[in-house]
Design an enzyme around this catalytic site. Structure first.
Site, PDB file in Angstrom:
ATOM      1  N   GLU A  46     -43.708 -10.330 -13.645  1.00 41.95           N
ATOM      2  CA  GLU A  46     -43.282 -10.898 -12.278  1.00 41.95           C
ATOM      3  C   GLU A  46     -44.113 -10.660 -11.086  1.00 41.95           C
ATOM      4  OE1 GLU A  46     -39.204 -10.053 -11.767  1.00 41.95           O
ATOM      5  OE2 GLU A  46     -38.582 -11.153 -13.587  1.00 41.95           O
TER       6      GLU A  46
ATOM      7  N   ARG B 155     -33.808  -8.532 -18.353  1.00 42.27           N
ATOM      8  CA  ARG B 155     -35.233  -8.294 -17.573  1.00 42.27           C
ATOM      9  C   ARG B 155     -36.182  -9.112 -18.610  1.00 42.27           C
ATOM     10  NH1 ARG B 155     -33.098  -6.919 -13.833  1.00 42.27           N
ATOM     11  NH2 ARG B 155     -32.937  -4.970 -12.748  1.00 42.27           N
TER      12      ARG B 155
ATOM     13  N   HIS C 291     -36.155 -15.185 -10.583  1.00 47.52           N
ATOM     14  CA  HIS C 291     -35.438 -13.713 -10.479  1.00 47.52           C
ATOM     15  C   HIS C 291     -34.422 -13.887  -9.528  1.00 47.52           C
ATOM     16  CE1 HIS C 291     -35.461  -9.490 -11.739  1.00 47.52           C
ATOM     17  NE2 HIS C 291     -34.408  -9.527 -11.501  1.00 47.52           N
TER      18      HIS C 291
END
Length: 316
Positions: free
Chosen positions: A264, A235, A282
């Protein structure tokens, strides 16, 4: 099963959305404008018994408070750091995620990012496309991946899958996690700093929680050093992003391969011009095969809940 009202928080997968609509009573949060969300939730609160979120959008405290009939949160992700687990336990709300099915894809990407960063594959691709091979000659020499010491933060499902893959490249495997386990072929280090100091490539593969937030800080980055490469497929908040950026800009860190970021989809623009970084948006679990398997797990958990059967992948 149409009686189960399911709130889908964000468009995340066409197959999942289609099947939720077919099997349940689907309520799409984005059907209301952002400034009318509170009224939208109030008007649908009694019908919403399930929430489906993902790594970016999930059941936080405010959403749970707004849904008095909520019974289950089914996350279309393995990470559940955006779910208020304490409040779910307090309210007796079940929580599920999608482990295992995405392990191989995320581990594949970790190895791919490491090779891409060391061998500068994206940069070499751009060199050819820009006509520079013909204009300037051969591309610069890069660095071998095979045989590099790979340190893994978190030897869970994904960490172990990364370890298995890099062994095929004759890479010694080191690791850190809270509890030392008996892995005869892997070397344990009692701190992340010691792990980084004894690794050429450092892979972040642990869950995100308060203990692991910014687990990669300036001290860890400096221990990894100007020849080291950081790979983050965990993460974004695992890494102190401003420290990472400054270390890459100043040459205190050799390179990085990043699938995740702190805010993000906002990525520090300072990274865009750097030649020692590989950036992807991602996409760790982003294959057709894995996303369908994840969707099937979400659907299976919801159906099990309605039928009062054991949940497939319970977290709470």
């Amino acid at each position: 099963m149409e009686s189960l009202g399911v709130l889908l928080l964000h468009p995340m997968n066409a197959y999942l959305e289609q099947e939720l609509d077919r099997r349940f009573r689907l309520i799409r949060l984005w059907d209301s404008p952002p400034d009318a969300r509170a009224d939208f939730l109030r008007s649908n609160a009694s019908a919403i018994r399930a929430v489906v979120g993902n790594a970016g959008y999930n059941a936080d405290s405010a959403l749970i408070d707004a849904l008095p009939s909520l019974e289950i949160v089914a996350s279309f992700s393995v990470g559940i750091d955006r779910v208020d687990l304490a409040k779910c336990r307090e309210r007796g709300i079940r929580v599920t995620n999608t482990p295992d099915v995405l392990t191989d894809d995320v581990a594949d990407l970790a190895v791919g990012l490491a090779i891409a960063a060391l061998r500068k594959i994206p940069q070499a691709d751009r060199y050819v496309r820009a006509g520079l091979w013909k204009a300037k000659g051969d591309y610069t020499l890069t660095t071998r991946f095979s045989g590099k010491r790979v340190g893994i933060i978190g030897l869970g499902r994904i960490g172990l899958a990364v370890a298995t893959r890099v062994e095929a490249f004759d890479c010694p495997v080191n690791y850190y996690q809270r509890t030392k386990k008996e892995y005869p072929n892997y070397t344990y280090y009692p701190s992340v700093v010691e792990l980084a100091a004894n690794s050429d490539v450092l892979v972040v593969a642990c869950p995100l929680n308060e203990q692991t937030r910014h687990i990669v800080n300036r001290e860890v980055i400096d221990a990894l050093g100007p020849k080291g490469v950081l790979i983050n497929i965990g993460r974004g908040p695992h890494v102190d992003e401003p420290e990472l950026v400054s270390a890459l800009v100043e040459g205190r860190l050799g390179g990085a391969g990043l699938d995740v970021f702190e805010d993000e989809p906002n990525v520090p623009e300072a990274l865009f011009t750097l030649d020692n970084v590989v950036l992807v948006p991602h996409v760790g679990s982003g294959t057709h095969e894995t996303r369908q398997a994840m969707a099937d797990l979400v659907l299976g958990n919801l159906e099990a809940h309605v039928l009062k059967k054991p949940l497939l992948t319970p977290v709470v």
